[in-house]
Design a protein around this motif. Sequence first.
Motif, mmCIF file in Angstrom:
data_model
loop_
_atom_site.group_PDB
_atom_site.id
_atom_site.type_symbol
_atom_site.label_atom_id
_atom_site.label_comp_id
_atom_site.label_asym_id
_atom_site.label_seq_id
_atom_site.Cartn_x
_atom_site.Cartn_y
_atom_site.Cartn_z
ATOM 1 N N ASP A 160 39.928 33.100 42.738
ATOM 2 C CA ASP A 160 41.147 33.685 42.180
ATOM 3 C C ASP A 160 41.142 35.168 42.516
ATOM 4 N N LEU A 161 42.266 35.831 42.272
ATOM 5 C CA LEU A 161 42.398 37.239 42.645
ATOM 6 C C LEU A 161 42.593 38.098 41.408
ATOM 7 N N LEU A 162 41.747 39.083 41.262
ATOM 8 C CA LEU A 162 41.848 40.067 40.185
ATOM 9 C C LEU A 162 42.389 41.354 40.777
ATOM 10 N N THR A 163 43.469 41.893 40.209
ATOM 11 C CA THR A 163 44.105 43.090 40.763
ATOM 12 C C THR A 163 44.015 44.264 39.794
ATOM 13 N N ASP A 164 44.388 45.443 40.275
ATOM 14 C CA ASP A 164 44.390 46.614 39.393
ATOM 15 C C ASP A 164 45.390 46.439 38.258
ATOM 16 N N ASP A 208 45.746 43.642 36.626
ATOM 17 C CA ASP A 208 44.956 42.934 35.614
ATOM 18 C C ASP A 208 44.052 43.902 34.863
ATOM 19 N N ILE A 209 43.436 44.827 35.587
ATOM 20 C CA ILE A 209 42.544 45.809 34.954
ATOM 21 C C ILE A 209 43.325 46.669 33.966
ATOM 22 N N ALA A 221 35.206 38.076 33.954
ATOM 23 C CA ALA A 221 36.405 38.178 34.801
ATOM 24 C C ALA A 221 37.049 36.813 34.968
ATOM 25 N N GLU A 222 36.216 35.765 35.075
ATOM 26 C CA GLU A 222 36.758 34.412 35.236
ATOM 27 C C GLU A 222 37.539 33.984 34.000
ATOM 28 N N GLY A 255 42.985 32.937 31.414
ATOM 29 C CA GLY A 255 43.931 33.149 30.331
ATOM 30 C C GLY A 255 45.125 34.009 30.708
ATOM 31 N N ARG A 256 45.173 34.412 31.963
ATOM 32 C CA ARG A 256 46.252 35.280 32.431
ATOM 33 C C ARG A 256 47.574 34.530 32.400
ATOM 34 N N PHE A 257 48.625 35.224 31.945
ATOM 35 C CA PHE A 257 49.944 34.585 31.815
ATOM 36 C C PHE A 257 50.538 34.254 33.178
ATOM 37 N N PHE A 258 50.438 35.181 34.139
ATOM 38 C CA PHE A 258 50.924 34.916 35.499
ATOM 39 C C PHE A 258 50.101 35.740 36.488
ATOM 40 N N ALA A 259 50.084 35.270 37.704
ATOM 41 C CA ALA A 259 49.361 35.964 38.770
ATOM 42 C C ALA A 259 50.351 36.741 39.624
ATOM 43 N N ASN A 260 50.118 38.040 39.763
ATOM 44 C CA ASN A 260 51.058 38.877 40.504
ATOM 45 C C ASN A 260 50.608 39.039 41.957
ATOM 46 N N PHE A 261 50.514 37.901 42.647
ATOM 47 C CA PHE A 261 50.246 37.944 44.076
ATOM 48 C C PHE A 261 50.857 36.708 44.719
ATOM 49 N N LEU A 262 51.012 36.751 46.033
ATOM 50 C CA LEU A 262 51.619 35.658 46.782
ATOM 51 C C LEU A 262 50.671 35.202 47.880
ATOM 52 N N MET A 263 50.808 33.932 48.262
ATOM 53 C CA MET A 263 50.055 33.398 49.399
ATOM 54 C C MET A 263 50.941 33.474 50.636
ATOM 55 N N VAL A 264 50.410 33.986 51.730
ATOM 56 C CA VAL A 264 51.157 34.040 52.986
ATOM 57 C C VAL A 264 50.264 33.568 54.127
ATOM 58 N N LYS A 265 50.886 33.144 55.209
ATOM 59 C CA LYS A 265 50.136 32.741 56.394
ATOM 60 C C LYS A 265 49.646 33.975 57.145
ATOM 61 N N SER A 266 48.583 33.791 57.881
ATOM 62 C CA SER A 266 48.014 34.911 58.640
ATOM 63 C C SER A 266 48.956 35.391 59.732
ATOM 64 N N THR A 267 49.932 34.559 60.119
ATOM 65 C CA THR A 267 50.873 34.930 61.179
ATOM 66 C C THR A 267 52.072 35.725 60.665
#
Length: 675
Positions: free
Chosen positions: A407-411, A413-414, A428-429, A434-446
């Motif tokens: 998973d991804l922890l961002t500033d 979240d901090i 951290a896990e 328990g995080r309400f939403f994740a503020n990141f997106l998945m994108v392709k390497s291209t």
Amino acid sequence: MQPKTGEPNALDAGPDPSGADAFGGLTVGQLIAPRLCCKLLLDYELGDAAEALAVSGQTAAAVCDEHGQVVGLLTENDIMRAFFEGASPDTQLGEWLAGGMARAPDPVLHEKLMARPTDTLAEVAERMVANAISGDCASHHLLVQNPEGGPVGVLSSHDLVRALCRPEMWANAYFHHTETTPEGKHAAKPMTVRSIMKPREDVFTCSGASTLKDVVKVLLVTQQNSALIVGEDGEHIYGIVTPQDFVRAFYDGVSNDENVADWLGEIRAGPLDLGEALRRAGAPGIVMTVGGAPTISSDASLVDAAATMTDGEVDHLVVVLPGTTLAVGTLSSLDLILHARARAPVLRPSAIQQGAGPTVGEVVTQYDNLTAVCDIGATLRDAAQFLERYDRTSAAVLMADAAGGVDLLTDDDIMRAYVEGLSGDNSAESYLKGRFFANFLMVKSTTKLTEAASLMSGSAASGRNLARTPCHHLVVSYGTRAEQGWLGTFSALDVARGLCRLDTELDIAKVGADDVTVSKVMKPLSTLPMCKPSDTLKHAITLLLNSRQQAVLVFDENGAYYGVITPRCAVQALARDVPGDSGVAVWLRRMEAEMPRQVAPETALLEAAQVMTTYNVHHLVVKDPYAEPAAAPVGVLSSLDLARGMASMYCHSPFVSLGWLWLCRGPAACMLQSE
């Protein structure tokens, strides 16, 4: 009159609803056999190539090695690109083809731009249409090779128009559509120019006060092959410019800083020659020339348009209202071919819809040390210390549960953990679960740099105008949907890193970083949250979260500027166990050596990106260089602001950086440009 709904329209459905060949079965070899092939050698210079194209009247030439094998195709667009980049006429063709700026180097040539003498024109027309619609290889040329691999010639879209102009083709369904008579019968009527032209509102237009380089920039960025040059009133037309004009300019040694209206006056003075020749030839549909450019009436038939292009040996016509010189659009040879072969309305992508810059995968792999990974069992303090140590704003956290994974922890979240008063000893896990939403997106390497910037800004949603919270982080994936893996994380600061990788003027122009200054994309002082030195650090970081901003400016009761609080402050505070009730003034004195760097409002966006990249900072304080040292800043530039300043392939309204380009659309363009 439009055909009745439900009735066949030969033009919209293809050259012939029955599937007949629009070119009457004519082959490539039959069309180009009488013409000599223009060949260039690798050790020839660009200046020699421009002269060869200008003298021969051809728009492309095969480039061969010392054994006579074709290793590339040099087109008029290559010469136009060289003119824009300020390349020396002494540059050898081998160097140009290997330098990454050539339109058709060897790999592209053999994959998409080859034809055989035995191919039918219908087949190669389909190939040109496919290349144009795909947008990644919108070349108007195909190289014709014999079975031994030697060049026979170069086939252009103009050659295909010439084939359509043969008298025996004029009864072809391509030139007609079906109308219903008052008696209920169906009758074939000639198609008119109006039905397939580019309307004036879609034609890119430049002011006569522009430089030649300004005009070439529009053509290259939009991947168009013509632009209208008009007066400040938006109506007076100086002429239409095409790549062939810039081949001549490069060959003649004209500076790209020359005024385009003056230059057109010089090369077309005396110069209604072409129009006079066409009128003497009795070319149907021609009314007058506008600024030396041939025109055709909007109600002229497609047969007339094709004949006009063929007789005048031109690829572009200005379309005017019948009996006037009022321009209502343009028509190119490629427009005719696109409509001849497309079996559905052609929606050709523009360059700004295709994305630009390096891919996120290329940036992440170049800076692979910038993807931080926290071990299983890491605490929030461990994660914060990790982010501080490596100057990152996110870290991948290995999960210890049965499902495993990352998973991804961002500033962000901090900041939330700090405001909530969570202990740095918390897992951290556990926090991530328990995080309400994740503020990141998945994108392709291209994913291209401009598309990544668009996704981060919250302005892109696959063509739909859906609201999305701005996102500072993209998780870059590789592999198939069934077996995806994490390649790394791409942050807003990586947008700045990607900008710094651009090394040609056209690449920089495509993302709009050549003309944009910090003042156009920064957050001005009036839009930023503020706090007092006596406020607590927790209060200041709460302001960051509630305002969804990345900087809080600190002023005392007298309006004196103290400093700035950013998400990095929360990371550092949690990493060092600084309590939330600590005063902002105490914190700023403690962190004085790490205060954000400063830039001036008129600093170029690319220069600001270089400062961010060099010092690994996400925020720059914008100050007037002529103000007193103690004066308040005029704004703040964040890495996300920089991302907003770039072009997006999905934005419904243009980003700041390409606003100039959208002003080049339609009749009012030059009135806007001249303000």
